[in-house]
Design an enzyme around this catalytic site. Structure first.
Site, PDB file in Angstrom:
ATOM      1  N   GLU A  86      55.858  -8.640  48.322  1.00  0.00           N
ATOM      2  CA  GLU A  86      55.030  -8.172  47.206  1.00  0.00           C
ATOM      3  C   GLU A  86      55.837  -8.189  45.918  1.00  0.00           C
ATOM      4  O   GLU A  86      56.784  -7.408  45.738  1.00  0.00           O
ATOM      5  CB  GLU A  86      54.516  -6.751  47.469  1.00  0.00           C
ATOM      6  CG  GLU A  86      53.636  -6.242  46.344  1.00  0.00           C
ATOM      7  CD  GLU A  86      53.181  -4.807  46.530  1.00  0.00           C
ATOM      8  OE1 GLU A  86      52.624  -4.236  45.559  1.00  0.00           O
ATOM      9  OE2 GLU A  86      53.381  -4.253  47.621  1.00  0.00           O
ATOM     10  N   LYS A 217      52.149   5.996  66.899  1.00  0.00           N
ATOM     11  CA  LYS A 217      51.677   4.929  66.002  1.00  0.00           C
ATOM     12  C   LYS A 217      50.334   5.269  65.348  1.00  0.00           C
ATOM     13  O   LYS A 217      49.598   4.365  64.940  1.00  0.00           O
ATOM     14  CB  LYS A 217      51.573   3.591  66.761  1.00  0.00           C
ATOM     15  CG  LYS A 217      52.807   3.231  67.599  1.00  0.00           C
ATOM     16  CD  LYS A 217      54.035   2.987  66.748  1.00  0.00           C
ATOM     17  CE  LYS A 217      55.304   2.837  67.563  1.00  0.00           C
ATOM     18  NZ  LYS A 217      55.394   1.674  68.416  1.00  0.00           N
ATOM     19  N   ASP A 291      61.093   0.256  63.808  1.00  0.00           N
ATOM     20  CA  ASP A 291      59.804  -0.122  64.391  1.00  0.00           C
ATOM     21  C   ASP A 291      58.746   0.016  63.296  1.00  0.00           C
ATOM     22  O   ASP A 291      58.343   1.124  62.934  1.00  0.00           O
ATOM     23  CB  ASP A 291      59.483   0.791  65.576  1.00  0.00           C
ATOM     24  CG  ASP A 291      58.213   0.398  66.315  1.00  0.00           C
ATOM     25  OD1 ASP A 291      57.385  -0.319  65.726  1.00  0.00           O
ATOM     26  OD2 ASP A 291      58.050   0.820  67.469  1.00  0.00           O
ATOM     27  N   HIS A 382      52.334  -6.705  37.307  1.00  0.00           N
ATOM     28  CA  HIS A 382      51.950  -7.566  38.428  1.00  0.00           C
ATOM     29  C   HIS A 382      51.624  -8.973  37.948  1.00  0.00           C
ATOM     30  O   HIS A 382      51.951  -9.960  38.635  1.00  0.00           O
ATOM     31  CB  HIS A 382      50.740  -6.971  39.154  1.00  0.00           C
ATOM     32  CG  HIS A 382      51.110  -5.990  40.218  1.00  0.00           C
ATOM     33  ND1 HIS A 382      51.393  -6.373  41.504  1.00  0.00           N
ATOM     34  CD2 HIS A 382      51.282  -4.639  40.177  1.00  0.00           C
ATOM     35  CE1 HIS A 382      51.713  -5.303  42.221  1.00  0.00           C
ATOM     36  NE2 HIS A 382      51.653  -4.247  41.436  1.00  0.00           N
TER      37      HIS A 382
END
Length: 389
Positions: A86, A217, A291, A382
Site C-alpha cells: 500500500e 483468529k 501469523d 495517496h
C-alpha cells in the site's frame, strides 16, 4: 482425474522438489513462475512452516523511523521494517514517528499476557455441569500439573468458567514465554482435559477441546476485556506547536475529531475506536514472521485522548490482543529473522520488547492518519504516493 501435486516422502523440502512443483503448476495453469521461484534461502528451513513449498511471495519492505520508544523492554530508537503493497503507508507511519520523536518518544507498557484454549464439557443437565465446575476449582493444582507437563515455557495461570444450558465452558489462561503459543496451549489443555476425564468421579458425556470461547483468529469482546496475547498500551503527550508544525493541524482539532470518531465507531459497531491499527500491525507481522491471520484479533484497539490547558495533547491506544512471538513459528525464516534482528527482537526473551515496539508503531500511525484527514492531505498523499497503474 486430477493429477496430484508432486511430493517426496523422504526429502520434500529441497530446491529440486520446489522446481518440480513450479513446473507442475506452470503446466496446469500456464502461468510463468519466474519470480515465485527466485529466493535466496535453503528450502529445508521451511519445514514446519509450509507444505508443498514451491517458492516465495515477495512483499516489498519499506523502512520507517527512527521510532523513539520509552518502554520497559524496548528503550531507544528503532528503525522499523514494514512489509506492505500500500503506497503512502510507510511515509505516513514515518511522519507519525517523527512527531513522537520530537515530543520525547512513546511510552509503551505490556500490562497483561495470556493465551487461551477453551474446552467445553457436556453433561445431562445444568446441575451436573455446575457440580463439575466446582470440582474443577477444587482440583486446579492437579489440572495445572497435568497441563504444564507438556511444556517448558507454558504456565497455566487460571481457568475461567462459563455455564450455559447443560454445558460448562472452561477458558484456560496460559502465559507462553516468547512463543505466540496457540499450539502450545492446545496441547497442554488437551492433556489437562484427558486428566480431568480420567479423574472426575462422576459422568462426563463428552468434551470438545475448543468450544469457541478462545476465539482463535476471530475478534471477541471477551478478549477486549480479558486480553489474548499481549495487552499493550502506547501513550504520548504531544505539545500543540509540534502538531501544528509537523502535522499541519491543531491539538484541539485532533481532540474534537476523536470525540466525533468515537460516535461513528460506536454506531458502526467497530471493534476499534481508532483509525487503522491493522495497517501497521499487518506490515510488521509480515516483515517479522508472525501469523498474519492473528491480525483479526490483534487489530482491536481502544483509543483515549485528552487536552490540557497548555495545548498538550495526550493520546493512548490500548491493544488488548496483540498475538506475537520472537521465537518459533515464522520468526526463524530467513528474511523475517533478518527483520527481527534489525529490531533486536530475535530469539528468546524478546517478545515483550517486540510488543512494545509494535505498540509504538501503531500510535504513530494513528496520529499521522488522523492528522492527514483533518489537514486535507489524506487524498492528495495517496494520489502522489499510492498510484500504481
Amino acid at each position: 482425474m486430477s493429477t496430484r501435486i508432486p511430493r517426496s516422502k523422504d526429502n520434500d523440502y529441497t530446491k529440486e522438489m520446489a522446481d518440480e512443483r513450479r513446473a507442475f503448476a506452470t503446466e496446469k495453469t500456464g502461468a510463468s513462475l519466474e519470480h515465485v521461484g527466485n529466493y535466496s534461502f535453503d528450502p529445508a528451513i521451511t519445514a514446519g512452516n509450509i507444505e508443498n513449498f514451491m517458492g516465495v511471495a515477495q512483499v516489498p519492505i519499506g523502512l520507517a523511523g527512527p521510532l523513539l520508544v520509552n518502554g520497559e523492554h524496548a528503550q531507544g530508537e528503532f528503525y522499523i521494517p514494514m512489509a506492505t503493497a500500500e503506497g503512502t503507508l510507510v511515509a505516513s507511519y514515518n511522519r507519525g514517528m517523527r512527531l513522537l520523536r520530537e515530543a520525547g518518544g512513546v511510552k509503551v507498557s505490556v500490562v497483561d499476557d495470556a493465551m487461551q484454549r477453551a474446552p467445553v464439557f457436556l453433561f445431562d443437565d445444568a446441575r451436573e455441569a455446575r457440580a463439575f465446575g466446582e470440582w474443577v476449582t477444587e482440583n486446579f493444582d492437579a489440572i495445572k500439573d497435568a497441563a504444564e507437563s507438556t511444556t517448558k515455557s507454558g504456565k497455566l495461570r487460571n481457568i475461567e468458567q462459563y455455564a450455559a444450558a447443560r454445558m460448562q465452558y472452561l477458558r484456560f489462561n496460559f502465559t507462553t514465554g516468547d512463543a505466540a503459543g496457540q499450539n502450545m496451549v492446545g496441547k497442554a489443555t488437551f492433556f489437562a482435559c484427558e486428566w480431568i476425564k480420567a479423574n472426575y468421579p462422576e459422568k462426563i458425556n463428552r468434551y470438545i477441546l475448543s468450544g469457541a470461547m478462545d476465539t482463535d483468529k476471530k475478534h471477541s469482546q471477551l478478549n477486549t476485556l480479558h486480553s489474548r496475547g499481549k495487552r499493550v498500551i502506547a501513550e504520548a503527550t504531544i505539545p500543540g506547536h509540534l502538531i501544528r508544525s509537523i502535522m499541519g493541524t491543531t491539538a484541539e482539532s485532533l481532540f474534537k475529531m476523536r470525540a466525533i470518531s468515537q460516535v461513528g465507531n460506536f454506531m458502526a459497531g467497530s471493534v476499534n475506536t481508532g483509525a487503522h491499527s491493522a495497517n501497521g500491525i499487518t506490515a510488521m507481522f509480515i516483515a517479522t514472521g508472525q501469523d498474519v491471520a492473528n491480525v483479526a484479533e490483534s487489530s482491536a484497539a481502544i483509543t483515549f485522548a485528552d487536552l490540557d490547558d497548555d495545548d498538550n495533547y495526550y493520546i493512548a491506544i490500548t491493544i488488548p490482543s496483540l498475538i506475537i512471538a520472537s521465537f518459533g513459528g515464522g520468526t526463524g525464516l530467513a528474511t523475517q529473522n533478518e527483520c527481527l534482528k534489525m529490531l533486536g527482537c530475535d530469539g528468546s526473551g524478546k517478545a515483550h520488547k517486540l510488543a512494545e515496539i509494535i505498540g509504538g508503531v501503531v500510535l504513530a500511525g494513528e496520529l499521522s492518519l488522523s492528522s492527514a484527514v483533518l489537514a486535507g492531505d489524506w487524498v492528495s498523499s495517496h494520489d502522489a504516493l499510492g498510484r500504481n497503474r
